[in-house]
Design a protein around this motif. Structure first.
Motif, PDB file in Angstrom:
ATOM      1  N   ASP A 123       0.833  -1.202   0.000  1.00  0.00           N
ATOM      2  CA  ASP A 123       0.000   0.000   0.000  1.00  0.00           C
ATOM      3  C   ASP A 123       0.869   1.254   0.000  1.00  0.00           C
ATOM      4  O   ASP A 123       2.101   1.181   0.067  1.00  0.00           O
ATOM      5  N   ASP A 124       0.218   2.413  -0.089  1.00  0.00           N
ATOM      6  CA  ASP A 124       0.958   3.674  -0.157  1.00  0.00           C
ATOM      7  C   ASP A 124       1.829   3.900   1.068  1.00  0.00           C
ATOM      8  O   ASP A 124       2.954   4.382   0.944  1.00  0.00           O
TER       9      ASP A 124
ATOM     10  N   ASP B 214      -2.115   9.782  -2.854  1.00  0.00           N
ATOM     11  CA  ASP B 214      -3.564   9.604  -2.976  1.00  0.00           C
ATOM     12  C   ASP B 214      -4.181  10.705  -3.839  1.00  0.00           C
ATOM     13  O   ASP B 214      -4.924  10.425  -4.778  1.00  0.00           O
TER      14      ASP B 214
ATOM     15  N   GLY C 206      -2.833  10.395  -7.399  1.00  0.00           N
ATOM     16  CA  GLY C 206      -2.970   9.065  -7.999  1.00  0.00           C
ATOM     17  C   GLY C 206      -1.687   8.587  -8.665  1.00  0.00           C
ATOM     18  O   GLY C 206      -1.733   7.881  -9.668  1.00  0.00           O
TER      19      GLY C 206
ATOM     20  N   ARG D 160       0.500   6.371  -8.035  1.00  0.00           N
ATOM     21  CA  ARG D 160       0.815   4.941  -8.116  1.00  0.00           C
ATOM     22  C   ARG D 160      -0.280   4.147  -8.802  1.00  0.00           C
ATOM     23  O   ARG D 160      -0.162   2.933  -8.951  1.00  0.00           O
ATOM     24  N   THR D 161      -1.328   4.799  -9.270  1.00  0.00           N
ATOM     25  CA  THR D 161      -2.434   4.099  -9.916  1.00  0.00           C
ATOM     26  C   THR D 161      -1.960   3.323 -11.136  1.00  0.00           C
ATOM     27  O   THR D 161      -2.286   2.151 -11.310  1.00  0.00           O
ATOM     28  N   HIS D 162      -1.190   3.973 -11.986  1.00  0.00           N
ATOM     29  CA  HIS D 162      -0.705   3.336 -13.206  1.00  0.00           C
ATOM     30  C   HIS D 162       0.782   2.983 -13.125  1.00  0.00           C
ATOM     31  O   HIS D 162       1.299   2.307 -14.008  1.00  0.00           O
TER      32      HIS D 162
ATOM     33  N   HIS E 138       6.323   4.375  -8.543  1.00  0.00           N
ATOM     34  CA  HIS E 138       6.456   5.725  -9.093  1.00  0.00           C
ATOM     35  C   HIS E 138       7.894   6.239  -8.970  1.00  0.00           C
ATOM     36  O   HIS E 138       8.511   6.148  -7.920  1.00  0.00           O
TER      37      HIS E 138
END
Length: 121
Positions: free
Chosen positions: A28-29, A72, A75, A77-79, A83
């Motif tokens: 998770d983040d 958050d 975003g 780390r979404t894609h 990162h």
């Protein structure tokens, strides 16, 4: 932050913490941010600057919260779960070579990209 008496242990810690950052990308983040902060703590240790090291330690709780919030909000780390991996790898390699100018340029570019993303909000 562990003190760094000479360059070799610091360089090994930077490389090890970069591997840890990569491994944390699956989490998770909060786990990713903790690994990212560990890498940056090793970078700070490699600078052999006790004032900077003390400032980093004091700043870490606020930095951690801010980074988690930023991941958050943007975003990031979404894609790209890991990162900025390439930039972090390049930073570690520049430090290993003792190339302060390149390391500084890498950090500056990363900060500028982050600020640009935040300004677009």
């Amino acid at each position: 932050m562990r003190p760094c008496g000479n360059a070799r242990p610091c360089l090994g810690r930077c490389a090890g913490d970069q591997r840890g950052r990569r491994a944390a990308a699956a989490g998770d983040d909060a786990a990713f941010v903790d690994a990212d902060i560990a890498l940056h703590a090793a970078v700070v240790g490699a600078a052999h600057n006790p004032v900077l090291a003390d400032l980093f330690v004091e700043f870490t709780p606020a930095l951690r919260k801010g980074l988690i919030d930023m991941l958050d909000i943007l975003g990031l780390r979404t894609h790209e779960p890991n990162h900025a991996d390439e930039a972090h790898e390049a930073l570690v390699r520049a430090i290993e070579r003792g190339d302060a100018d390149t390391a500084s340029s890498i950090l500056q570019a990363e900060l500028e990209q982050t600020f640009a993303r935040l300004h677009r909000l």
